[in-house]
Design a protein around this motif. Structure first.
Motif, PDB file in Angstrom:
ATOM      1  N   TYR A   1      62.043  44.472  29.773  1.00 54.56           N
ATOM      2  CA  TYR A   1      62.699  44.311  31.071  1.00 54.56           C
ATOM      3  C   TYR A   1      63.404  45.564  31.562  1.00 54.56           C
ATOM      4  O   TYR A   1      64.198  45.504  32.479  1.00 54.56           O
ATOM      5  CB  TYR A   1      63.649  43.105  31.025  1.00 54.56           C
ATOM      6  N   SER A   2      63.194  46.676  30.889  1.00 54.27           N
ATOM      7  CA  SER A   2      63.748  47.915  31.400  1.00 54.27           C
ATOM      8  C   SER A   2      62.686  48.992  31.343  1.00 54.27           C
ATOM      9  O   SER A   2      62.761  49.933  30.584  1.00 54.27           O
ATOM     10  CB  SER A   2      64.982  48.287  30.572  1.00 54.27           C
ATOM     11  N   HIS A  44      61.327  52.035  32.729  1.00 51.10           N
ATOM     12  CA  HIS A  44      61.565  53.130  33.666  1.00 51.10           C
ATOM     13  C   HIS A  44      60.278  53.926  33.785  1.00 51.10           C
ATOM     14  O   HIS A  44      59.734  54.375  32.785  1.00 51.10           O
ATOM     15  CB  HIS A  44      62.718  54.008  33.178  1.00 51.10           C
ATOM     16  N   ALA A  47      61.394  47.138  49.637  1.00 47.93           N
ATOM     17  CA  ALA A  47      61.838  45.778  49.909  1.00 47.93           C
ATOM     18  C   ALA A  47      60.720  44.740  49.892  1.00 47.93           C
ATOM     19  O   ALA A  47      60.970  43.578  49.572  1.00 47.93           O
ATOM     20  CB  ALA A  47      62.536  45.748  51.262  1.00 47.93           C
ATOM     21  N   ASP A  56      59.587  44.881  45.726  1.00 49.03           N
ATOM     22  CA  ASP A  56      60.813  45.099  44.948  1.00 49.03           C
ATOM     23  C   ASP A  56      60.611  45.020  43.438  1.00 49.03           C
ATOM     24  O   ASP A  56      60.931  44.029  42.789  1.00 49.03           O
ATOM     25  CB  ASP A  56      61.898  44.110  45.378  1.00 49.03           C
ATOM     26  N   GLU A 101      62.282  46.448  41.300  1.00 50.30           N
ATOM     27  CA  GLU A 101      63.537  46.578  40.556  1.00 50.30           C
ATOM     28  C   GLU A 101      64.015  45.234  40.032  1.00 50.30           C
ATOM     29  O   GLU A 101      64.794  45.173  39.086  1.00 50.30           O
ATOM     30  CB  GLU A 101      64.612  47.236  41.442  1.00 50.30           C
ATOM     31  N   ARG A 102      63.560  44.127  40.634  1.00 52.84           N
ATOM     32  CA  ARG A 102      64.035  42.832  40.122  1.00 52.84           C
ATOM     33  C   ARG A 102      63.538  42.581  38.716  1.00 52.84           C
ATOM     34  O   ARG A 102      64.076  41.736  37.998  1.00 52.84           O
ATOM     35  CB  ARG A 102      63.630  41.699  41.063  1.00 52.84           C
ATOM     36  N   GLY A 111      63.515  45.141  36.613  1.00 56.86           N
ATOM     37  CA  GLY A 111      64.048  46.290  35.895  1.00 56.86           C
ATOM     38  C   GLY A 111      63.143  47.494  35.928  1.00 56.86           C
ATOM     39  O   GLY A 111      63.321  48.432  35.161  1.00 56.86           O
ATOM     40  N   ILE A 143      62.158  50.773  37.567  1.00 59.08           N
ATOM     41  CA  ILE A 143      62.547  51.734  38.590  1.00 59.08           C
ATOM     42  C   ILE A 143      61.888  53.071  38.292  1.00 59.08           C
ATOM     43  O   ILE A 143      61.642  53.410  37.127  1.00 59.08           O
ATOM     44  CB  ILE A 143      64.081  51.927  38.696  1.00 59.08           C
ATOM     45  N   ALA A 161      63.110  60.370  37.359  1.00 53.01           N
ATOM     46  CA  ALA A 161      62.692  61.697  37.793  1.00 53.01           C
ATOM     47  C   ALA A 161      61.947  62.460  36.708  1.00 53.01           C
ATOM     48  O   ALA A 161      61.094  63.278  37.011  1.00 53.01           O
ATOM     49  CB  ALA A 161      63.904  62.495  38.248  1.00 53.01           C
TER      50      ALA A 161
END
Lengths: 185, 296, 618
Positions: free
Chosen positions: A20-21, A23, A42, A45, A47-48, A50, A52, A55
């Motif tokens: 759930y994370s 990156h 949006a 999404d 990010e819901r 996790g 994202i 860089a």
């Protein structure tokens, strides 16, 4: 969060955190870049869950390669993949990294990405819609759950073969081997 | 009792800081018409980061980061949270001001060692931004200390209990306005998010941090958020006798910061300094003069 | 013979002997120089807590020449001998590759001896004589390297002369007024003098000591002199030599003029005290920003020395017991950390073959970890990070200023942020970032350089964690100058407006470090990587081009550099140019033809005859 989820959290928090994370560091060429923004903004999404974008490869745990891979970009892809901290997962997006797709007869693109770096999941399509990315991610979750997303382990154990493949197509690489190569010792 | 406070207050600070980070992501998502991650997301990230095998660039790379987080943890012992301030009698505002140097300095040493120019640019921007907001901030703090005739932060808080919030008492109004104007810069949110700009300089000082290092850096970020907000509440909004009320005040300040963060784009570093050295500094300077003139 | 006479005899005799021994064998000379400087430290340490005066010479027109020792002299003499000793040890390797080493050692020891003479002087004549010896020998050492160093030395010696002449004027007027030069007797006579005379005395001595202390606007000589001098001497120069100005200021303001008179000297607004305070504040603010512009490591440190002199000035000019303690303690702190910084920069210069340019260094932490640690600790002291000595002294200064004059406190506190900026530039551009190819084979710091660094780093931390050690001695000085006694414990200080407890802070930070370290150990194992394995957007790291050092603070500097013009340096240079121009004009008289000279003589004689005939003055 249902009770089943909570039980899993207590049993193996590290594995759940990995699920759930995620990156993500993206490698996008051509039409690949078009499909990424809708998935993280949006409309869908990401990010819901996790997910994202980050860089640098140092901070990432998932590598999404979207679009065709040319000889020039392969070098950067290998470099980026090797700089990611373990455990790390790779997902390729679109037909091109699987079999060359519409560039199947190009002299300058890679036909099979999994020959050069391990790929944990492939999302077929030309291009796949953002929904397909989410389906791919849920599949990745299942693989992580079952300890089957082990591309980084395969990369380590078969490093000599991967490195040989890389050097065969790219010539001499500027950076030293990530792991010791067995053939030479 | 006392020893429990020593362990309790840094842990509370960490917890609130991490909660704020999660809340920030959720609130930002809602403002942008997204569903947003769970509030626990930073905690999940930290667990994941701790289990990753990261690359280390040397001894100073580790020690700088450890120093930075340790320095920030020590500040939480000096800052009153409600009435909990275990070390407030070992030094006052001046010690806090100087302890606030350890965090950025440790981070700067650590990411300097990572030998990446993006990190160096980020640190350069961070120090410049700090230089920018320290000018009005020091004027505000001096006005407060002069007005209450003490350098102890617990005394400033307890004096406000009699006179009312210093932001709304007569000679300190201007200082309060100046502090409010520089608060986004002190919290490092947009429009002053020049340090970690991920799109420009690959998240600046954090560029080479991965795994446990990034976990520490996240905790440091959370603590910095906590310290910035808590300092403002203690100095300007009268602190609180009750930890719950204190937390609610912090929450209000935090939401102010987030709303500013949500609607502004990013300034360039020279634009940021120019802004900080113009109106907030002038108002803070006028505030200090006002305090000196009206004070005894 | 008393201890002081023995001390000066040993010191000056040692200088001669060092030079003579250098003719015989260099290793013998080195051993002797180290032993001599150690002996001096021991002799001064033995004189701890003694007071006394002794007349050592009466021959000079019957004016008694006096040596005296008290706690003020002792603390200065101790720092001089201590730093002198360390710089001699540091020179052992540094000077190996240079020529004229005997001359260097003899001059280094001569500077130290003359400084001891200054602080032990009991009358103004002795002070002046040693002052001139110090100025001369310093000039010779600054110009040691030749080339641009000679210009730097010339600037120093000319400004120094201006100061000395001002001091001489003061000494003569004091002698005509009171008929004595002994400091203790002058102080008694001074209380009945007119306030105009007192202001005159403060101004002339202020110029003399201000030039040496590099207080704005007399700072112009310092940056070049510090940068061009050999590094071990830069440490002495920045550490103790310019602090002779501080000693002089304390002597003038609190011993000669007296505390009560000094506080009320001059008008209400333009009082001597407020002018000195404003000068101190400007000395902090402007050089701090000028230091940001510098690309030469030693020049950066030199500007920072000026700025720190401003803090000391604020402390001693404010005139309360707390601020006085802060000023003297900051003098001590500055001696320690600035000598340390000059030594580490000197070590880098030594190992990299004379590179001081901050833009062409980098990544040396891998090659010179010792120098890095020393620089880090020194920089922490310079900034005033808690647990270093700089923190305690700055805390004392702020604490005393904060309610009386918040604006001065603001300048001092804001100067600290400037200090953070240039300190980080120093440490980043030398030690952090990518290591250039050309510095690949740099060796570690040699032992003779490590030793002073270790001692000084240790002192920075010791005085920071247990500030009571120096503060006990300083309290004696403060009391002897007529202030109230301070309430000091071994680890802190209690004043009416708050307290400081360093041992608690130390324990808290230590506990925090251990806790965070353990937390880091919970996480997964980390893999050490080389500098080439770095994020460069997927590309290979370009060698020698992957650094951000040039114009490190460009956005700020573009804003402030138009306002940072050194008006006074330009002014002094204009005066120098003007003098040169006039002298050139006068030189044209000397044409080289005998006929012209005969004509001058005839003209002069006929003028004299004309004057005699017209007015008959003779």
């Amino acid at each position: 969060m249902d009770r089943n989820q909570l039980k899993k959290w207590f049993q193996n928090p590290v594995k759940m955190a990995h699920k759930y994370s995620l990156h993500v560091v993206y490698f996008c060429t051509g039409c690949g870049i078009i499909e990424i923004p809708p998935s993280i903004t949006a409309r869908w999404d990401a990010e819901r869950f996790g997910i994202i974008p980050v860089a640098t490869p140092r901070q990432a745990s998932l590598f999404i390669i979207a679009g065709y891979v040319s000889l020039k970009t392969l070098r950067s892809i290998i470099r980026t993949y090797e700089q990611m901290p373990e455990p790390k997962f790779t997902v390729s997006l679109g037909s091109c990294p699987i079999n060359g797709g519409m560039y199947h007869d190009s002299y300058n693109t890679i036909k099979h990405l999994e020959k050069y770096i391990p790929v944990d999941g492939m999302i077929a399509g030309c291009m796949p819609r953002p929904e397909a990315i989410f389906v791919g991610v849920t599949h990745l979750w299942t693989l992580i759950d079952k300890d089957m997303a082990d591309g980084y382990k395969r990369y380590r154990s078969n490093y000599s073969a991967y490195r040989a493949n890389q050097e065969k197509i790219l010539g001499k690489l500027e950076w030293p081997p990530l792991f010791p190569i067995h053939g030479e010792e | 009792m006392h020893i429990i406070e020593f362990i309790f207050s840094p842990l509370l600070a960490l917890l609130i800081g991490v909660f704020f980070l999660g809340l920030a992501r959720k609130v930002m998502a809602r403002i942008q018409w997204r569903y947003g991650p769970p509030v626990m997301q930073p905690l999940i990230d930290i667990i994941r980061l701790l289990s990753q095998k990261s690359a280390s660039h040397g001894v100073a790379f580790n020690i700088g980061l450890v120093m930075s987080l340790a320095g920030s943890l020590v500040i939480t012992l000096f800052l009153p949270f409600g009435k909990i301030a275990p070390m407030s009698n070992s030094g006052g505002m001046l010690v806090i001001l100087y302890l606030m140097l350890i965090g950025p300095l440790g981070m700067a040493i650590s990411s300097g060692e990572s030998a990446n120019p993006n990190a160096s640019i980020g640190i350069s921007r961070k120090l410049l931004l700090a230089m920018g907001y320290e000018l009005p901030f020091l004027l505000v703090v001096l006005a407060l200390m002069k007005a209450y005739n003490t350098t102890s932060i617990t005394e400033i808080v307890s004096l406000q209990r009699d006179t009312g919030w210093s932001m709304f008492t007569f000679p300190l109004v201007l200082s309060g306005i100046a502090y409010l104007l520089i608060l986004p810069a002190m919290l490092g949110v947009r429009p002053f998010e020049v340090v970690n700009a991920p799109q420009e300089i690959s998240s600046g000082p954090l560029v080479e941090y991965g795994g446990p290092y990034l976990a520490l850096a996240t905790l440091q970020h959370a603590l910095a958020l906590f310290i910035g907000i808590s300092l403002f509440v203690n100095l300007m909004w009268g602190g609180a006798a009750n930890p719950v009320i204190f937390f609610l005040k912090m929450l209000v300040v935090f939401f102010l910061g987030i709303f500013v963060n949500a609607v502004f784009p990013r300034l360039r570093i020279d634009q940021a300094i120019r802004y900080l050295w113009r109106w907030p500094s002038l108002i803070a300077f006028a505030g200090l003069i006002l305090v000196c003139v009206t004070g005894s | 013979m008393t201890g002081m006479e023995i001390l000066l005899l040993v010191a000056f005799g040692g200088v001669m002997l060092t030079y003579i021994l250098g003719r015989i064998s260099s290793s013998l000379r080195n051993t002797f120089a180290v032993v001599l400087s150690l002996v001096l430290v021991v002799i001064i340490a033995l004189m701890y807590d003694k007071t006394g005066e002794t007349i050592f010479y009466r021959g000079f027109f019957g004016i008694p020449m006096v040596l005296r020792i008290n706690s003020l002299s002792w603390i200065f003499a101790m720092t001089i001998s201590f730093i002198g000793c360390l710089s001699v040890i540091f020179s052992l390797d540094y000077m190996k590759v240079k020529e004229r080493t005997s001359f260097f050692y003899a001059m280094l020891l001569l500077v130290n001896s003359s400084m001891m003479g200054i602080v032990l002087a009991g009358d103004l004549l002795t002070l002046f004589i040693f002052w001139e010896i110090m100025s001369w020998s310093t000039f010779l050492l600054i110009s040691y390297n030749g080339g641009p160093a000679i210009a730097a030395g010339m600037k120093y010696i000319v400004m120094s002369f201006a100061g000395s002449m001002a001091m001489l004027a003061g000494i003569i007027s004091i002698f005509t007024a009171f008929g004595t030069l002994q400091i203790s007797e002058i102080a008694a006579g001074m209380s009945s003098a007119s306030s105009g005379f007192k202001i005159f005395i403060v101004i002339v001595f202020g110029i003399a000591f201000g030039v040496k202390n590099a207080i704005w606007p007399f700072h112009a000589w310092l940056p070049q002199a510090h940068a061009e001098a050999p590094s071990p001497f830069s440490a002495v120069l920045s550490g103790v030599l310019i602090k002779m100005g501080v000693f002089g200021f304390i002597l003038t303001m609190y011993v000669v003029v007296g505390l009560g008179t000094y506080m009320s000297l001059g008008g209400a607004i333009f009082s001597v005290r407020s002018i000195l305070l404003v000068m101190g504040a400007i000395t902090i603010l402007v050089p701090t920003f000028v230091a940001l512009l510098q690309d030469d490591a030693k020049k950066l440190l030199a500007w920072s020395t000026i700025a720190q002199a401003g803090y000391i000035m604020l402390g001693i000019a404010y005139g309360t017991s707390l601020s006085m303690a802060g000023g003297v303690l900051h003098f001590l702190s500055h001696v320690v950390f600035k000598s340390l910084l000059f030594m580490t920069v000197g070590a880098v210069e030594f190992r990299t073959g004379g590179i001081r340019d901050l833009n062409s260094l980098g990544g040396l932490i891998k090659k010179m970890p010792f120098a890095f640690t020393g620089t880090l600790i020194g920089v922490c002291g310079l900034i005033g990070v808690p647990l270093t000595n700089g923190f305690v002294s700055k805390w004392l200064i702020y604490k005393s200023l904060i309610f009386g004059s918040p604006l001065l406190t603001f300048v001092a506190l804001f100067g600290t942020w400037g200090t953070v900026l240039y300190s980080y530039k120093l440490i980043h551009n030398i030690f952090l970032g990518q290591l250039p190819e050309k510095l690949k084979d740099v060796e570690n710091t040699p032992l003779s350089m490590k030793l002073p660094m270790i001692i000084l780093s240790f002192t920075v931390l010791l005085f920071g964690i247990l500030p009571g050690l120096p503060l006990r001695v300083i309290n004696k000085i403060v009391v002897s100058l007529g202030f109230d006694s301070l309430n000091i414990s071994l680890w802190g200080i209690v004043s009416e407006s708050g307290m400081l407890n360093m041992i608690n802070l130390f324990a808290a930070i230590l506990a925090g470090l251990i806790a965070v370290w353990l937390f880091l150990r919970i996480g997964a194992r980390t893999i050490p990587v080389k500098q080439d394995d770095n994020y460069a957007a997927g590309a290979a790291v370009p060698r020698d081009r992957y650094n951000y050092t040039v114009k490190f603070y460009d956005p700020l500097l573009r804003m402030i550099s138009p306002y940072l013009r050194d008006i006074f340096d330009t002014f002094y240079m204009k005066i120098a140019d003007l003098t040169g121009y006039l002298s050139n004009g006068i030189r044209k008289i000397y044409t080289g033809y005998v006929g012209n000279y005969v004509m001058y003589i005839v003209l002069f004689i006929s003028l004299m005859i004309f004057v005699q005939m017209k007015w008959s003055p003779w």
